[in-house]
Design an enzyme around this catalytic site. Structure first.
Site: not given
Length: 298
Positions: A63, A85, A127, A179, A200, A203
């Site tokens: 990733e 994803w 991203y 995130c 920010r 999970d």
């Protein structure tokens, strides 16, 4: 010395015991705390791949390598057998078409059909787009990663060694806003590269383990490209949460004792930051507890 993985386990316990319970964007509900920090020392070669459950570290590294390509379509990820994803474009496809398609069939179509992938496999300017092709108001694209590598080599004492993905103008077009959004780096006088990652939203059961691995892989690549050695990885979380359908799994993980962290090494030096492949990463002495399964909240 206390095992560094206890920082993560203590965080799990804190969220379980003292988290604020509320309904969240996904409708699943979370138990969360605000503000947390963990620190991992990478200087001895060990890396924070959690051992109290098996973490599929190759998926996390793939990733990160995908982010570095600037890619925003899941087709290339699926061709690398990375499915983390898929949930977001699959959910969009089901909502917009009304077709109750299974994940395996959706992924098969994305891999096999370029036109289908362009329409339904796209995540928007997530991203990789922001890291490698941030679009300025003058139309100029900014490659934050290339700029960072250059600065690490030429101006290592700078306090501006960072990149981020929170492009306000494009948030609405993203399948999921970033995130892990700010990565800042610091070079010590003896040539160690430290990283502070601000996330920010996390999970804690599913995401954090991958974020630790991805950030570590990037830190190793950057250090190698700049002629530095890895130092500390400092992770800072904003909204740190457990989904309400993950509580039992978190309790199970807390019953397990950490085992020694593995080591991660780069088997060769890439010609540049874009020249790394998953085969370049070697992890040794990883003997984790069994995996713990849980559903992703979309």
């Amino acid at each position: 010395m206390r095992h560094p993985e206890y920082q993560y386990l203590d965080l799990l316990a804190r969220v379980l015991d003292a988290g604020d319970e509320r309904i969240d964007r996904t409708g699943v509900g979370t138990r969360s705390i605000f503000g947390a920090m963990v620190r991992f020392d990478l200087s001895d070669g060990t890396v924070p791949i959690l051992t109290t459950k098996r973490v599929y570290w190759k998926t996390a590294v793939k990733e990160m390598l995908w982010f570095l390509t600037g890619g925003t379509n899941i087709q290339s990820l699926l061709r690398e057998n990375v499915r983390i994803w898929t949930d977001w474009p699959l959910d969009a496809y089901r909502r917009e078409t009304g077709e109750d398609i299974g994940q395996a069939e959706f992924e098969r179509r994305v891999v096999a059909d370029d036109e289908f992938a362009r329409r339904w496999g796209e995540l928007g300017p997530v991203y990789g787009k922001q890291w490698r092709r941030w679009l300025g108001p003058d139309g100029h694209e900014h490659d934050q990663i290339a700029d960072l590598v250059r600065a690490l080599r030429e101006n290592p004492t700078s306090r501006r060694l960072l990149f981020h993905g929170w492009n306000v103008a494009e948030l609405g077009a993203m399948a999921l806003p970033p995130c892990h959004m700010v990565y800042q780096y610091h070079v010590t006088s003896d040539g160690r590269l430290n990283c502070l990652l601000f996330q920010r939203s996390v999970d804690l059961l599913l995401g954090a383990a991958f974020n630790f691995v991805g950030a570590t892989a990037l830190q190793l690549m950057l250090a190698q490209q700049a002629g530095l050695t890895p130092g500390e990885l400092i992770w800072v979380g904003g909204d740190v949460h457990l989904y309400l359908n993950h509580l039992d799994q978190a309790r199970e993980q807390l019953t397990r004792s950490p085992r020694p962290f593995p080591t991660m090494t780069l088997k060769r030096r890439g010609a540049d930051i874009d020249d790394y492949r998953i085969s370049d990463f070697e992890v040794t002495n990883y003997t984790p507890h069994p995996p713990i399964s849980a559903d992703v909240a979309v």
